[in-house]
Write a protein that holds these residues in place. Structure first.
Motif, PDB file in Angstrom:
ATOM      1  N   PRO A  53       0.797  -1.223   0.000  1.00 46.93           N
ATOM      2  CA  PRO A  53       0.000   0.000   0.000  1.00 46.93           C
ATOM      3  C   PRO A  53       0.836   1.282   0.000  1.00 46.93           C
ATOM      4  O   PRO A  53       0.354   2.339  -0.404  1.00 46.93           O
ATOM      5  N   ALA A  54       2.097   1.199   0.406  1.00 49.19           N
ATOM      6  CA  ALA A  54       2.960   2.381   0.415  1.00 49.19           C
ATOM      7  C   ALA A  54       3.618   2.638  -0.945  1.00 49.19           C
ATOM      8  O   ALA A  54       4.230   3.688  -1.141  1.00 49.19           O
ATOM      9  N   ALA A  55       3.490   1.729  -1.884  1.00 49.38           N
ATOM     10  CA  ALA A  55       4.168   1.847  -3.185  1.00 49.38           C
ATOM     11  C   ALA A  55       3.884   3.164  -3.913  1.00 49.38           C
ATOM     12  O   ALA A  55       4.805   3.751  -4.477  1.00 49.38           O
ATOM     13  N   PRO A  56       2.644   3.668  -3.924  1.00 52.70           N
ATOM     14  CA  PRO A  56       2.403   4.925  -4.647  1.00 52.70           C
ATOM     15  C   PRO A  56       3.200   6.109  -4.083  1.00 52.70           C
ATOM     16  O   PRO A  56       3.450   7.081  -4.786  1.00 52.70           O
ATOM     17  N   LEU A  57       3.602   6.016  -2.833  1.00 53.92           N
ATOM     18  CA  LEU A  57       4.421   7.069  -2.231  1.00 53.92           C
ATOM     19  C   LEU A  57       5.911   6.744  -2.308  1.00 53.92           C
ATOM     20  O   LEU A  57       6.735   7.621  -2.529  1.00 53.92           O
ATOM     21  N   ASP A  58       6.240   5.468  -2.122  1.00 54.48           N
ATOM     22  CA  ASP A  58       7.646   5.043  -2.089  1.00 54.48           C
ATOM     23  C   ASP A  58       8.346   5.186  -3.430  1.00 54.48           C
ATOM     24  O   ASP A  58       9.504   5.582  -3.482  1.00 54.48           O
ATOM     25  N   ARG A  59       7.688   4.802  -4.541  1.00 53.00           N
ATOM     26  CA  ARG A  59       8.358   4.836  -5.851  1.00 53.00           C
ATOM     27  C   ARG A  59       8.789   6.247  -6.219  1.00 53.00           C
ATOM     28  O   ARG A  59       9.941   6.455  -6.548  1.00 53.00           O
ATOM     29  N   PRO A  60       7.901   7.250  -6.188  1.00 50.42           N
ATOM     30  CA  PRO A  60       8.359   8.592  -6.564  1.00 50.42           C
ATOM     31  C   PRO A  60       9.395   9.155  -5.593  1.00 50.42           C
ATOM     32  O   PRO A  60      10.332   9.842  -6.010  1.00 50.42           O
ATOM     33  N   ALA A  61       9.253   8.838  -4.308  1.00 51.67           N
ATOM     34  CA  ALA A  61      10.234   9.336  -3.326  1.00 51.67           C
ATOM     35  C   ALA A  61      11.607   8.738  -3.591  1.00 51.67           C
ATOM     36  O   ALA A  61      12.629   9.432  -3.543  1.00 51.67           O
ATOM     37  N   TRP A  62      11.661   7.428  -3.879  1.00 50.73           N
ATOM     38  CA  TRP A  62      12.944   6.790  -4.150  1.00 50.73           C
ATOM     39  C   TRP A  62      13.557   7.337  -5.432  1.00 50.73           C
ATOM     40  O   TRP A  62      14.757   7.591  -5.500  1.00 50.73           O
ATOM     41  N   CYS A  63      12.739   7.539  -6.465  1.00 54.59           N
ATOM     42  CA  CYS A  63      13.255   8.105  -7.711  1.00 54.59           C
ATOM     43  C   CYS A  63      13.845   9.482  -7.467  1.00 54.59           C
ATOM     44  O   CYS A  63      14.908   9.813  -8.004  1.00 54.59           O
ATOM     45  N   HIS A  64      13.191  10.280  -6.648  1.00 59.81           N
ATOM     46  CA  HIS A  64      13.710  11.606  -6.318  1.00 59.81           C
ATOM     47  C   HIS A  64      15.055  11.489  -5.601  1.00 59.81           C
ATOM     48  O   HIS A  64      16.010  12.194  -5.932  1.00 59.81           O
ATOM     49  N   LEU A  65      15.150  10.608  -4.629  1.00 53.84           N
ATOM     50  CA  LEU A  65      16.391  10.404  -3.886  1.00 53.84           C
ATOM     51  C   LEU A  65      17.514   9.929  -4.803  1.00 53.84           C
ATOM     52  O   LEU A  65      18.628  10.437  -4.756  1.00 53.84           O
ATOM     53  N   ALA A  66      17.218   8.949  -5.656  1.00 49.34           N
ATOM     54  CA  ALA A  66      18.243   8.330  -6.494  1.00 49.34           C
ATOM     55  C   ALA A  66      18.518   9.108  -7.780  1.00 49.34           C
ATOM     56  O   ALA A  66      19.536   8.896  -8.421  1.00 49.34           O
ATOM     57  N   GLY A  67      17.613  10.002  -8.161  1.00 51.53           N
ATOM     58  CA  GLY A  67      17.830  10.801  -9.360  1.00 51.53           C
ATOM     59  C   GLY A  67      17.302  10.182 -10.647  1.00 51.53           C
ATOM     60  O   GLY A  67      17.710  10.562 -11.734  1.00 51.53           O
TER      61      GLY A  67
END
Length: 103
Positions: A53-67
């Motif tokens: 259930p956290a995937a919709p928040l985790d994916r964009p946040a991780w992409c932002h962190l990793a570039g």
């Protein structure tokens, strides 16, 4: 001369790389994703299947962190699927804790 499967004047678009995270929770899925993208070329599209259930928040946040570029949720595939594109200038993340910047 065109490539097999290409229409005149349109190049063949490679299939995305798919990571089927199934029911994996955020931490395990991020570790799998970080290890997967480490060997991919810039421009590669990755689709992550994740029912967490956290995937919709985790994916964009991780992409932002990793570039990397977060492309959004992919509709119509039956299971929650999220797309991202590998950036050649991405930042390193710790492969064992990919929610932290790497050294």
């Amino acid at each position: 001369m065109s490539s097999p499967g290409a229409f005149e004047g349109h190049p063949v678009v490679p299939s995305p790389v798919v990571l089927d995270g199934g029911d994996a929770r955020c931490v395990l899925l991020l570790i799998q994703l970080a290890r997967l993208v480490a060997d991919l070329e810039a421009g590669t599209v990755v689709r992550v299947i994740a029912t967490d259930p956290a995937a919709p928040l985790d994916r964009p946040a991780w992409c932002h962190l990793a570039g990397h570029s977060y492309l959004g949720q992919v509709p119509g595939l039956g299971r929650p699927t999220y797309a991202l594109q590998i950036n050649g200038q991405a930042r390193r993340v710790d492969p064992n804790a990919p929610w932290r910047p790497g050294r």
